[in-house]
Design an enzyme around this catalytic site. Sequence first.
Site, PDB file in Angstrom:
ATOM      1  N   CYS A  23      -6.786  -0.783  15.035  1.00  8.21           N
ATOM      2  CA  CYS A  23      -6.609  -0.270  13.396  1.00  8.21           C
ATOM      3  C   CYS A  23      -8.220  -0.742  12.545  1.00  8.21           C
ATOM      4  CB  CYS A  23      -5.758   0.282  13.307  1.00  8.21           C
ATOM      5  SG  CYS A  23      -6.123   0.722  11.034  1.00  8.21           S
ATOM      6  N   CYS A  58       4.224   0.752   8.510  1.00 10.22           N
ATOM      7  CA  CYS A  58       2.413   0.046   8.546  1.00 10.22           C
ATOM      8  C   CYS A  58       2.597  -1.343   6.993  1.00 10.22           C
ATOM      9  CB  CYS A  58       0.146   0.527   8.042  1.00 10.22           C
ATOM     10  SG  CYS A  58      -0.310  -1.041   8.160  1.00 10.22           S
ATOM     11  N   CYS A  88     -10.066  -5.371  -5.101  1.00 12.31           N
ATOM     12  CA  CYS A  88      -8.983  -5.338  -4.360  1.00 12.31           C
ATOM     13  C   CYS A  88      -7.985  -5.718  -5.789  1.00 12.31           C
ATOM     14  CB  CYS A  88      -8.333  -6.310  -3.309  1.00 12.31           C
ATOM     15  SG  CYS A  88      -7.000  -6.176  -2.667  1.00 12.31           S
TER      16      CYS A  88
END
Length: 332
Positions: A189, A97, A60
């Site tokens: 999700c 989102c 990340c």
Amino acid sequence: MQIRNNWTREEISHIYHSPILDLIYQAASAHRQFHDPQEVQVCTLLSVKTGGCPEDCAYCPQAARYHTNVKVHKLMEVEEVLTAARNAKEGGSTRFCMGAAWREVRDNRDFDKVLDMVKGVNQLGMEVCCTLGMLTEEQAFKLKTAGLYAYNHNLDTSEEFYDEIITTRTYDDRLDTLNHVRKSGISVCSGGIIGMGESEDDRIGMLHVLANLPEHPESVPVNALVPVEGTPLEDQERVSVWEMVRMIATARIIMPKAMVRLSAGRVRMNTEEQALCFLAGANSIFAGDKLLTTPNPEQDKDKELFQVLNLRPRPSFKNGEAPVEFGQIPLR
Ligand code: SAM
Ligand code: DTB
Ligand code: SF4
């Protein structure tokens, strides 16, 4: 075709390793039983709070401890977010989102602001989704009450490989949050990333956990790692399209009702490769030239993709559930 939650790892491995054309055929058949193969949902991502995250997720760019080009940005203002959502809707997106580089949600003014964002986006008639890190059951209920439709929280990989990628939280922490989301009535999700140096067995392991949850996630994102300079995974080799196809097809066969989302990694895929992913059961993409912090195909490219492949954008709320009315208290 029956929906099953008792898959063995061997069965999933057998599907995953089927001869590729047979695998695609099986997945395409399952896809056609539960979905319109011409429909692909277009979703938009927005990073509402960027960078400075205390976690150490090796992939990340937003983890504070790695030196990447990502600029830290505090939580956006509600109006700015709603403008972005309106633009996304005008551009054809039906799901919006919002991502925050948080380890977990805290009960503070920032969370209240996110609840306002959720209310606003829901009122636009879009499926509103958030990905904010770990949640308590109470926070999940607050989000549901504000009108949140879905919550994204990825398992990312297998339990065995997890601590090679993240050491600041456990697999069980992840599963706990998924359980809180499920209990609150928010659509789940959850998916993962391939190309982080995991084995095929790890990929199968992750699919095994997802497919054996008491209820399958309604949405399963499959990401190809976007290697970012400054992260420990910066030099990882690109995964081949066949690996994406195997992952998507296996997810489609074992969780046939789920939306399988061809998520990060599309910038490095051509039209033909993406077509194979749709054939194998993917039925959603993220649109817009940025994911959260990394590049995504330009709007014109995606317009062409839809034209060449005769695809139609999927309307919102097709899974039957109406949007939550603002202020409605969900049943516990
Ligand atoms: N902080 C929250 C969390 O980790 O749950 C939400 C935001 S986080 C950026 C959302 C997801 O993006 C991660 O779970 C991961 O699967 C995906 N992701 C992050 N960086 C990525 C990368 N470089 N390539 C592919 N997927 C990535
Ligand atoms: C998911 O599985 N993929 C999206 C969404 N859920 C939040 C995020 C991909 C992020 C890719 C890296 C970035 O742009 O920062
Ligand atoms: Fe933080 Fe999420 Fe990035 Fe991990 S994936 S470092 S939790 S923003």
